[in-house]
Design an enzyme around this catalytic site. Structure first.
Site, short mmCIF file in Angstrom:
data_model
loop_
_atom_site.label_atom_id
_atom_site.label_comp_id
_atom_site.label_asym_id
_atom_site.label_seq_id
_atom_site.Cartn_x
_atom_site.Cartn_y
_atom_site.Cartn_z
N TYR A 1 -101.68 20.16 3.55
CA TYR A 1 -102.78 21.06 3.91
C TYR A 1 -102.71 22.41 3.21
O TYR A 1 -103.67 23.16 3.21
CB TYR A 1 -102.84 21.26 5.43
CG TYR A 1 -103.55 20.11 6.11
CD1 TYR A 1 -104.88 19.84 5.82
CD2 TYR A 1 -102.89 19.27 6.98
CE1 TYR A 1 -105.54 18.77 6.40
CE2 TYR A 1 -103.53 18.19 7.58
CZ TYR A 1 -104.86 17.95 7.28
OH TYR A 1 -105.51 16.89 7.84
N ASP B 1 -91.74 -11.05 13.06
CA ASP B 1 -92.57 -12.25 12.92
C ASP B 1 -91.91 -13.24 11.97
O ASP B 1 -91.20 -12.85 11.04
CB ASP B 1 -93.95 -11.87 12.36
CG ASP B 1 -94.85 -11.27 13.44
OD1 ASP B 1 -94.40 -11.24 14.60
OD2 ASP B 1 -95.96 -10.83 13.10
#
Lengths: 412, 581
Positions: free
Chosen positions: A135, A274
């Site tokens: 920023y 998984d």
């Protein structure tokens, strides 16, 4: 009563034996870690000044200044050691970022901008997040990803861990379980709440006074699985444990946290991922690290991480219904073929076998499938005790003690 | 006389063009075209004007020129008679350089004739324009006005040609009288890189068909940017003007005179395209200079807002070739009539096909200017990044508490304090980034690296100066040095086909027409040392510079009479030419 006490004692004894064995194999890495931490602020400033001086000298000679970074995306630059994981070799190829080329001058300017920001942060002994830096000049950086990459490049170029650059990152990981610690600023953190998880600290290096009676650490790949385990009060139903998730591919802080817990607690770390190439990849990142962060492998990898499941071979063994399987995409297949070429896979026949099974199955359990197969854990949960035991008796999990402990405690 | 010469050239080119169409692909065969005029004007004892037009070499070897001869002689004015060339040596030299004579006609206007400078300027401009698209042909123009001689040679080296439509576009930017790229520390490209567009079929308006104009007509556009700045990717460059070169079916320039109004289609061209797509705010019609030394184009447009820019100004050369084929035309007179009809009604044809032409030009400009657009974006990136780099460098140096580091930085840039350091770093960074040189295979590189202290002309004056075209032009005009002349001499020795230039030369200078003018020591003379009677100690510069203005010349005495002839070698003997300065 006596039988119960004897049983618990045996269980603890087995865990202690496992800890001792895992510790023995990690000695070299600990020594390296100690060496890495000896970077003072003055070192950081000197190294940045050297880079700046190089640029000024180039300009004084009428030459276009360049920055040379170790290439963090090539496997050719990476070596594998079973005690460290993937680490950057000494004779690495470098990427040159030119200052006189329109395609690279943006990168050059971004790097210098971050370097000057880091210089100020270190000088003033203050910290900033990567988001803060982004920023500071959004037009220059274009995206947060550029800042992330530039910070990692600088860390690699200066051979300084990001923490020493005084650049922090907002954590995306969550942690829960039998764990209390103190942040660098003195804040006490208690992760014991069974309902809500705590964000992984963005300053893992500053964590101190870790207190835990956990028997193991469970790395969970997905946030959904992690939340489900929390909802099911998994921690209170089993032996005391710590659960951590990096919400998919783990960020640096989650990996640092796992490493920190291992360094402090020396308890078994199990990965629940998984049964597909991406799950295996994520587990490998915790265990052996990634190519892009191989320059900091010593502080990020935990080679003692064990693959709990869901193993690809479990899909067949547990007779997962075919309609609950999602066929692999081309991306999955490509990932699998890349996994098979990894040095750590070829060194471990059991892993290699599981990867080949993955290829043969060509599918992974569907997330929203019926019958409780939504996630590996829910899959486990829907099994009867016999099948659960079968899951734990995986050929990869070659520690009968751990299996024994888990099989007994994890009596869902 | 001018009309007659133009008529002969037109007939010649129409014949060659249609012969080439039958032969297919003879565009790269070299040869020469000579136009020579000798005039004794009022005040001299013999008041007459003689003209010679000759074609030699293989570019027209397959043509039969009987029709041209017949057409010319049939339409001759009573005051004009066919004669012999006034300067046989000149013709002989021409043949030596260009090959066997294929066509030759000499005529004489007796009695008082008006010879205005404007007439010859127009002839010169016609030949110049012709040379741009017939780069395989060396075009010689000689004008002897009383005792003053003016010569022009339009020639393009073999490897600087771009084959198109059975002819060749010259790709040497100096042929277009355009300045080369600004002098830099590295090599420069003085070449054009033409981008051919797609041939667009044009529909004939009914009224023209009724007038007897038949066959198929198409428009083939081609474009090129000059100067080429491909090898200097960080030079700020901006399109400054667009020049349109319109050529008729026989690749003859349309050449709208200054007095004539340009085609209304071309005037509307400024509003035809969406210029913002090409990163331009707009274009407006500009005045086409008809002065001597200027290349005449059919239309010039100035890019709006380019006047104040310090960037390298680029010119977009836009060639529009009309093609016409009519299977029912077979005679030279038919070709000439239909071509004249087409040219006279070109504006109507273009207006009738406005959309088609617009699409073709839009597509071509996209291809040609896409690089410029990318360059603009790259420039914007560079301009945004440089202040960040400088402020970051200054920030670290200023806030450092390391005396050794600060001292080394200041000493290396030879400055006293950090404020000076910031200024010096900025200059150094701008210089190294702007002067980045990227060799390109397609570009010809002229190395300008200056040997230390040799006093050679290069771009060193511009080393720290912003890149301004005016500056570079100034540099170019002053850059005609002896080395340049030496190179041209060696070039001449190889008959203008030399591809290897061993001597150092000044980029963007050697190929400038002014250089051409200056390098010829005699009329089409092969090499300086071959000239008998020319002392080696004579100031060569004087000899060279003399040619840029008409200069008296004594001719050989043993001139032979050369009569109108065609096909086959002429019975000319070598004559010796003497040059006096």
């Amino acid at each position: 009563m006596n039988t119960v006490v004897t049983g618990e004692f045996e269980e603890l004894l087995e865990v202690e034996k496992l800890r001792a064995r895992l510790l023995n194999s990690q000695d070299g890495q600990d020594a390296f870690q100690t060496e890495r931490e000896e970077v003072t602020s003055q070192d950081v400033l000197s190294r940045i000044e050297n880079v700046i001086l190089g640029i000024v000298l180039s300009l004084s000679r009428g030459e276009a200044p360049v920055l040379a970074f170790h290439s963090r995306s090539h496997w050719l630059n990476v070596r594998f050691h079973s005690n460290i994981g993937l680490h950057m070799g000494s004779d690495t190829a470098v990427n040159i970022v030119r200052s006189d080329c329109p395609s690279s001058i943006g990168r050059f300017a971004s790097t210098l901008k971050v370097l000057s920001t880091v210089y100020k942060l270190v000088q003033s002994n203050t910290y900033a997040t990567k988001r803060d830096i982004y920023y500071n000049d959004t037009q220059l950086f274009g995206s947060q990803r550029t800042v992330d990459s530039v910070v990692d490049d600088i860390s690699c170029m200066l051979k300084i861990p990001r923490r020493s650059l005084h650049v922090l990152a907002t954590s995306k990981g969550l942690i829960s379980g039998d764990l209390c610690y103190q942040e660098e600023d003195g804040t006490k953190m208690n992760c014991k709440s069974s309902l809500t998880a705590v964000s992984v600290s963005s300053n893992v290096y500053g964590i101190k006074n870790i207190v835990s009676s956990a028997k193991f650490i469970l790395i969970v790949e997905k946030d959904a699985t992690f939340q489900r385990l929390l909802d099911d009060e998994f921690g209170s139903k089993t032996s005391p444990c710590i659960m951590i998730t990096g919400k998919g591919v783990p960020d640096i802080n989650s990996r640092l946290m796992v490493r920190k817990l291992w360094d402090t607690l020396h308890i078994p770390i199990l990965a629940l991922v998984d049964a597909d190439p991406h799950g295996i990849e994520i587990m490998s990142i915790y265990k052996y690290g990634s190519v892009s962060m191989s320059f900091e492998a010593q502080s990020l990898t935990v080679p003692s991480v064990m693959w709990l499941g869901l193993l690809p071979s479990d899909i067949e063994r547990l007779r997962v219904p075919k309609d609950a399987l999602v066929p692999f995409s081309k991306k999955d297949e490509s990932k699998l073929s890349s996994l098979l070429k990894r040095p750590y896979v070829s060194l471990q026949p059991a892993w290699e076998k599981e990867c080949r099974v993955t290829g043969l199955v060509g599918a992974s359990p569907r997330q929203d499938s019926v019958g409780g197969w939504g996630t590996p854990w829910t899959g486990c949960r829907s099994l009867n005790a016999k099948r659960a035991r079968a899951l734990f008796h995986s050929p990869v999990l070659r520690d009968p003690q751990t299996v024994h402990v888990l099989a007994k405690t994890w009596s869902v | 006389m001018l009309t007659l010469i133009k008529q002969v050239i037109r007939l010649l080119m129409v014949t060659v063009h249609h012969s080439q169409k039958r032969q297919k692909g003879s565009g790269n065969v070299k040869g020469g075209l000579l136009v020579s005029v000798s005039a004794e004007t009022a005040g001299s004892p013999s008041d007459h004007v003689c003209g010679t037009v000759a074609a030699a070499g293989y570019w027209c070897s397959e043509c039969t020129f009987e029709d041209v001869q017949r057409e010319v002689t049939q339409n001759l004015d009573s005051s004009i008679s066919i004669g012999s060339p006034t300067d046989p040596e000149q013709l002989s030299e021409f043949l030596d350089r260009c090959g066997p004579l294929r066509f030759h006609i000499s005529f004489q206007v007796t009695g008082r004739s008006r010879v205005s400078e404007g007439d010859w300027l127009k002839t010169e401009q016609l030949l110049h324009r012709l040379s741009l698209v017939h780069a395989q042909v060396e075009i010689y123009f000689s004008l002897k006005l009383n005792e003053a001689i003016s010569q022009k040679i339009y020639r393009c080296r073999a490897h600087w040609r771009f084959a198109l439509l059975g002819g060749c576009i010259g790709t040497e930017s100096a042929l277009y009288l355009l300045p080369g790229p600004p002098a830099g520390p590295s090599g420069q490209c003085t070449q054009l890189h033409p981008v051919p567009g797609a041939a667009t079929p044009l529909l004939l308006p009914h009224s023209l068909v009724e007038m007897g104009l038949c066959g198929t007509i198409s428009l083939l556009p081609a474009a090129a940017l000059s100067p080429c700045v491909a090898q200097n990717p960080n030079w700020p460059a901006q399109l400054v003007d667009i020049r349109i070169f319109l050529y008729g079916p026989s690749n003859l320039p349309l050449l709208c005179d200054a007095e004539e109004r340009p085609l209304s289609f071309l005037r509307d061209f400024a509003h035809l395209l969406s210029w913002k797509e090409f990163g331009l705010s707009g274009v407006r019609c500009s005045e086409n200079s008809t002065e001597a030394g200027c290349l005449l184009s059919e239309m010039v447009y100035t890019v709006e807002g380019s006047e104040q820019s310090a960037a390298v100004g680029q010119t977009l050369l836009l060639f529009l070739f009309l093609q016409h084929s009519d299977p029912f035309c077979s005679q030279l007179s038919d070709f000439v009539v239909s071509e004249e009809l087409l040219v006279q009604n070109l504006d109507r044809i273009l207006q009738h096909n406005q959309e088609r032409v617009k699409v073709a030009l839009h597509s071509l400009l996209q291809c040609t200017l896409s690089g410029s657009l990318k360059r603009q974006k790259a420039q914007a990136k560079m301009q945004a990044a440089i202040p960040v780099i400088l402020s970051s460098l200054s920030s670290v140096v200023s806030s450092s508490s390391s005396l050794a580091f600060r001292t080394t930085c200041l000493n290396s840039m030879k400055v006293q304090d950090t404020q000076e350091l910031g200024i010096t770093l900025k200059q150094a960074l701008l210089e190294v980034t702007q002067n980045r040189f990227m060799p390109s295979r397609k570009c010809n590189n002229k190395c300008l690296r200056r040997a230390s202290g040799d006093g050679d002309v290069d771009g060193s004056d511009h080393k720290h100066a912003p890149l301004r075209l005016e500056d570079s032009s100034r540099s170019l005009s002053g850059a005609l040095d002896h080395k340049e002349l030496g190179v041209e001499a060696s070039h001449s020795q190889t008959g203008g086909e030399s591809t290897t230039v061993k001597k150092p030369r000044v980029a963007g200078v050697s190929t400038h027409p002014s250089a051409h003018k200056q390098t010829h020591t005699g009329p089409w003379m092969p090499a300086q040392h071959d000239i008998p009677g020319l002392s080696q100690t004579q100031p060569t510069a004087a000899a060279h510079t003399a040619c840029s203005d008409p200069v008296p010349r004594s001719l050989g005495k043993d001139n032979q009479q050369v009569h109108c002839s065609h096909h086959g070698s002429p019975a000319l003997t070598q004559s010796t030419l003497y040059l006096t300065t």
